[in-house]
Design an enzyme around this catalytic site. Structure first.
Site, mmCIF file in Angstrom:
data_model
loop_
_atom_site.group_PDB
_atom_site.id
_atom_site.type_symbol
_atom_site.label_atom_id
_atom_site.label_comp_id
_atom_site.label_asym_id
_atom_site.label_seq_id
_atom_site.Cartn_x
_atom_site.Cartn_y
_atom_site.Cartn_z
ATOM 1 N N PHE A 76 -36.741 -32.981 -14.820
ATOM 2 C CA PHE A 76 -36.194 -31.707 -15.403
ATOM 3 C C PHE A 76 -34.751 -31.603 -16.066
ATOM 4 C CE2 PHE A 76 -38.712 -28.116 -13.369
ATOM 5 C CZ PHE A 76 -39.215 -27.631 -14.010
ATOM 6 N N PHE A 77 -34.108 -32.088 -15.842
ATOM 7 C CA PHE A 77 -32.378 -32.448 -16.312
ATOM 8 C C PHE A 77 -32.521 -34.239 -17.415
ATOM 9 C CE2 PHE A 77 -31.518 -29.714 -12.753
ATOM 10 C CZ PHE A 77 -30.884 -28.382 -13.178
ATOM 11 N N ASP A 80 -34.871 -32.393 -20.392
ATOM 12 C CA ASP A 80 -33.822 -31.103 -21.384
ATOM 13 C C ASP A 80 -32.316 -31.722 -22.331
ATOM 14 O OD1 ASP A 80 -32.909 -28.439 -21.427
ATOM 15 O OD2 ASP A 80 -30.695 -28.960 -20.705
ATOM 16 N N ASP A 84 -30.391 -31.632 -26.352
ATOM 17 C CA ASP A 84 -29.116 -31.464 -26.800
ATOM 18 C C ASP A 84 -28.283 -32.347 -28.475
ATOM 19 O OD1 ASP A 84 -29.185 -29.212 -24.798
ATOM 20 O OD2 ASP A 84 -27.738 -31.097 -23.628
ATOM 21 N N ARG A 157 -32.473 -22.216 -33.820
ATOM 22 C CA ARG A 157 -31.282 -22.934 -34.044
ATOM 23 C C ARG A 157 -31.404 -23.397 -35.058
ATOM 24 N NH1 ARG A 157 -31.911 -26.361 -28.486
ATOM 25 N NH2 ARG A 157 -31.083 -25.151 -27.428
ATOM 26 N N ARG A 173 -35.977 -17.674 -22.920
ATOM 27 C CA ARG A 173 -35.113 -17.871 -21.657
ATOM 28 C C ARG A 173 -36.380 -17.824 -20.629
ATOM 29 N NH1 ARG A 173 -33.098 -21.730 -20.176
ATOM 30 N NH2 ARG A 173 -30.699 -22.006 -19.572
ATOM 31 N N ASN A 219 -27.353 -19.714 -14.660
ATOM 32 C CA ASN A 219 -27.404 -21.092 -14.947
ATOM 33 C C ASN A 219 -26.126 -21.013 -16.310
ATOM 34 O OD1 ASN A 219 -28.799 -21.854 -17.814
ATOM 35 N ND2 ASN A 219 -28.521 -23.939 -16.013
ATOM 36 N N SER A 223 -23.143 -22.932 -17.365
ATOM 37 C CA SER A 223 -23.067 -23.973 -18.674
ATOM 38 C C SER A 223 -22.385 -23.012 -19.356
ATOM 39 C CB SER A 223 -24.532 -23.581 -19.289
ATOM 40 O OG SER A 223 -24.879 -22.976 -19.507
ATOM 41 N N LYS A 226 -19.599 -25.653 -21.725
ATOM 42 C CA LYS A 226 -20.296 -26.880 -22.382
ATOM 43 C C LYS A 226 -21.015 -26.456 -23.594
ATOM 44 C CE LYS A 226 -24.208 -29.708 -21.288
ATOM 45 N NZ LYS A 226 -25.494 -30.130 -20.118
ATOM 46 N N GLU A 227 -21.649 -25.450 -23.449
ATOM 47 C CA GLU A 227 -22.150 -24.629 -24.271
ATOM 48 C C GLU A 227 -21.437 -23.928 -25.502
ATOM 49 O OE1 GLU A 227 -25.028 -21.809 -22.690
ATOM 50 O OE2 GLU A 227 -26.576 -23.794 -22.605
ATOM 51 N N ARG A 230 -20.579 -27.223 -27.806
ATOM 52 C CA ARG A 230 -21.623 -27.468 -28.643
ATOM 53 C C ARG A 230 -21.773 -26.062 -29.096
ATOM 54 N NH1 ARG A 230 -24.424 -30.872 -27.964
ATOM 55 N NH2 ARG A 230 -26.282 -30.401 -29.268
ATOM 56 N N TRP A 308 -26.242 -24.751 -5.741
ATOM 57 C CA TRP A 308 -25.966 -25.866 -6.631
ATOM 58 C C TRP A 308 -25.666 -25.841 -7.764
ATOM 59 C CZ3 TRP A 308 -27.697 -26.801 -11.520
ATOM 60 C CH2 TRP A 308 -27.698 -27.458 -11.907
ATOM 61 N N HIS A 309 -25.380 -24.384 -8.195
ATOM 62 C CA HIS A 309 -24.501 -24.647 -9.458
ATOM 63 C C HIS A 309 -23.290 -24.352 -9.012
ATOM 64 C CE1 HIS A 309 -27.780 -22.617 -11.860
ATOM 65 N NE2 HIS A 309 -27.085 -23.584 -13.121
#
Length: 337
Positions: A76-77, A80, A84, A157, A173, A219, A223, A226-227, A230, A308-309
């Site tokens: 998955f990651f 994903d 990016d 985008r 989403r 999520n 994130s 991080k987003e 970007r 986990w997050h």
């Protein structure tokens, strides 16, 4: 701030008793398929804690069943991250790759398919082992929705047309967060199937949507930094700020309240499951499968995501990249020749 934001999750945290072994062996599968080649990529992957995530999503799984869950999280990651950067801003390039990967749902892939597609093909083959054709068809449908969602995000985008409202964003989403395929795998890992006539019932659909929404809200908080770096504009915090003119802190507080309200509704829906069993005239085995889905699939994907997050290194500041920079260390989406 984001990973420290507290959410009240009124569900018990669980973890597979086999998690230590799975964690020690988690790089074997991606390395065997060429999905991780360099030491730098391996180190970064380990920082993500994907074996930890799988052991929380599938606490009932051990051995090969847990390994499948770990490999799915790894895939998955890795997948994903391929979006990016420039590919994720180009709908045609995005669709080209998602189509190559989704082709595994229909049959064997050509040798020239990209490594990330061969990785998915291996996961899909193992996922279908022992499951009925009806279950595999249902899961394949969820996967197609997941891949289609990436194209929708790339369109947004490309046209510099971020979502105008929370409702519009959720509609897009809910597919790309990947929760539905993740929950599906809980059935495979536990060797059971929810009765198909019950799966699309109003109660089940509402429970699953809450699981999806809670995951994406968690999520988006984790994130956020991080987003922001970007220049990504499709994040619930940013959308709430645009839609309502709120501050960042008020937007985060609103999301905390949304999660709380959704989980209150979720617990109410859970209490309706015995009645669902009566309405659909489920036999004893079918009721047991429905109960396992509640405890070993939907609940664990909600609570496991939260735990986990809060600890994953995936969202550490050092991994925040400027707009236009690629978010992966190794190109796994180009066709082999």
């Amino acid at each position: 701030m984001p990973q420290d934001v507290d959410f009240h999750i009124p569900l018990p945290g669980r973890q597979s008793p086999d998690h230590a072994r799975a964690e020690a062996e988690q790089l074997a599968w991606p390395r065997s398929l060429g999905l991780i080649r360099s030491d730098a990529a391996a180190e970064r992957h380990l920082r993500g804690g994907y074996a930890d995530l799988a052991s929380r999503f599938y606490p009932h799984a051990t051995g090969a069943d847990l390994d499948l869950g770990v490999d799915l999280m790894s895939w998955f990651f890795l997948f994903d991250d391929l979006f990016d950067g420039p590919r994720g801003e180009n709908p045609e390039d995005t669709k080209q790759l998602t189509d190559q990967v989704a082709a595994a749902l229909d049959g064997p892939l050509p040798d020239t398919a990209p490594p990330i597609a061969h990785g998915f093909a291996d996961i899909w083959r193992r996922t279908c082992e022992g499951m009925t054709p009806a279950w595999c068809a249902r899961s394949a449908r969820h996967w197609r929705n997941y891949f289609d969602g990436y194209v929708d995000e790339a369109e947004s985008r490309f046209w510099n047309a971020p979502c105008d409202s929370a409702a519009q964003y959720l509609a897009m989403r809910r597919h790309t967060i990947g929760v539905q395929p993740t929950v599906d795998l809980a059935e495979r890992a536990g060797r059971f199937e929810v009765p198909h006539r019950v799966f699309d019932s109003a109660v089940m659909s509402a429970m699953l949507q809450i699981a999806v929404d809670v995951n994406l809200l968690l999520n988006d908080i984790a994130s956020l930094e991080k987003e922001e770096a970007r220049g990504e504009q499709n994040n619930m915090v940013m959308i709430l700020r645009r839609e309502h003119g709120w501050s960042k802190s008020r937007s985060v507080s609103h999301m905390q309240n949304e999660v709380r309200a959704r989980l209150e509704q979720y617990l109410l829906l859970e209490s309706c499951l015995p009645k669902v069993g009566e309405i659909y005239q489920l036999d004893t085995a079918e009721r047991e499968a429905l109960e396992r889905y509640r405890t070993d699939a939907v609940r664990t994907v909600i609570r496991g995501s939260y735990d986990w997050h809060r600890s994953s290194g995936r969202y550490d500041a050092e991994f925040a990249l400027a707009a236009g920079a690629q978010g992966y260390l190794e190109e796994l989406g180009s066709s082999a020749h």
